[in-house]
Design a protein around this motif. Structure first.
Motif, mmCIF file in Angstrom:
data_model
loop_
_atom_site.group_PDB
_atom_site.id
_atom_site.type_symbol
_atom_site.label_atom_id
_atom_site.label_comp_id
_atom_site.label_asym_id
_atom_site.label_seq_id
_atom_site.Cartn_x
_atom_site.Cartn_y
_atom_site.Cartn_z
ATOM 1 N N VAL A 59 0.837 -1.204 0.000
ATOM 2 C CA VAL A 59 0.000 0.000 0.000
ATOM 3 C C VAL A 59 0.871 1.252 0.000
ATOM 4 N N ILE A 60 1.860 1.290 0.872
ATOM 5 C CA ILE A 60 2.808 2.405 0.919
ATOM 6 C C ILE A 60 4.093 1.952 0.234
ATOM 7 N N PRO A 61 4.415 2.477 -0.943
ATOM 8 C CA PRO A 61 5.609 2.024 -1.665
ATOM 9 C C PRO A 61 6.882 2.272 -0.856
ATOM 10 N N ASP A 62 7.769 1.287 -0.852
ATOM 11 C CA ASP A 62 9.044 1.427 -0.154
ATOM 12 C C ASP A 62 10.101 2.102 -1.022
ATOM 13 N N ARG B 39 13.206 10.081 2.898
ATOM 14 C CA ARG B 39 12.233 10.551 3.878
ATOM 15 C C ARG B 39 11.141 11.382 3.218
ATOM 16 N N LEU B 40 11.514 12.219 2.267
ATOM 17 C CA LEU B 40 10.514 13.021 1.567
ATOM 18 C C LEU B 40 9.634 12.133 0.691
ATOM 19 N N ARG B 41 10.245 11.152 0.053
ATOM 20 C CA ARG B 41 9.470 10.211 -0.766
ATOM 21 C C ARG B 41 8.456 9.460 0.099
ATOM 22 N N ARG B 42 8.871 9.129 1.318
ATOM 23 C CA ARG B 42 7.975 8.427 2.242
ATOM 24 C C ARG B 42 6.797 9.316 2.634
ATOM 25 N N ILE C 181 -0.378 10.378 -0.417
ATOM 26 C CA ILE C 181 -1.092 9.911 -1.611
ATOM 27 C C ILE C 181 -1.783 8.572 -1.381
ATOM 28 N N PHE C 182 -1.090 7.646 -0.736
ATOM 29 C CA PHE C 182 -1.597 6.279 -0.647
ATOM 30 C C PHE C 182 -2.127 5.904 0.741
#
Length: 223
Positions: free
Chosen positions: A75-78, A137-140, A146-147
């Protein structure tokens, strides 16, 4: 009570709707069992948690838990993810999440922080749109917005991402670990290494941002 072994259909259905993994219940049970001192120093929390139905106990616990929920795998892309051209991220400031409302209950609803998250994520999405690689961290953070669910995006930003406001004053009243007294010989942890792979300068020449970040993390270990 133990949430993971309750097999409560209302709780499991609630987790499914929010795409939260049932293994998150194991994480909660382990967290509580690792802190038996809560029984002595926060009896009201324990009484309310144990007397409530599993779903209500889960929701009660979340009000004082500052980590995002553990989502179902995928669900949350790594890793890296891609968005459609000119993608417009959802706005937390106008989103409704019952858990976020409950988190702020009896406190000011922090529209100002939600606006900061929205601006941060909007700029990040614009950077992704032109092919810029984002720091992990920003990508997370973008992925949670979003997700994920708004409350988890807020918790990730406030307690894991931002470094400007370190005291975290907006915790709910029943963050019970803060009520447990420290031992008489307790000393605040001090960072022994100030450098990092992103801040490779010699000792005494650290960037302010990275120094504050690492000191905050060392401090948080004793909270």
């Amino acid at each position: 009570q133990r949430l993971a072994t309750s097999n409560d259909p209302h709780l499991l259905n609630y987790l499914s709707k929010r795409r939260v993994s049932p293994s998150f219940l194991v994480e909660i049970d382990l967290f509580l069992s690792a802190h038996p001192e809560i029984i002595e120093h926060a009896p009201k929390f324990v009484e309310e948690f144990n007397s409530a139905a599993p779903l209500q106990a889960y929701r009660h616990f979340l009000k004082g838990y500052t980590k995002p929920a553990r989502y179902i795998t995928g669900v949350i892309p790594d890793g890296d993810f891609f968005l459609t051209a000119n993608f417009s991220p959802p706005q937390l400031v106008s989103a409704y999440d019952e858990e976020l409302v409950a988190f702020f209950q009896d406190y000011d609803y922090r529209y100002d922080i939600l606006e900061r998250i929205d601006n941060e994520v909007l700029h990040a999405c614009q950077a992704l749109d032109v092919g810029t690689l984002l720091p992990r961290r920003l990508r997370r953070l973008v992925a949670y917005v979003i997700f994920g669910n708004p409350v988890d995006a807020y918790k990730y930003y406030e307690y894991n991402f931002q470094t400007e406001w370190l005291p975290h004053r907006y915790l709910p009243e029943h963050v019970v670990l803060s009520e447990i007294p420290k031992p008489e010989d307790y000393v605040e942890p001090e960072p022994t290494v100030m450098g990092s792979f992103r801040d490779g300068k010699p000792d005494g020449q650290r960037d302010h941002h990275f120094t504050r970040l690492r000191m905050a993390r060392a401090k948080d270990q004793g909270v």
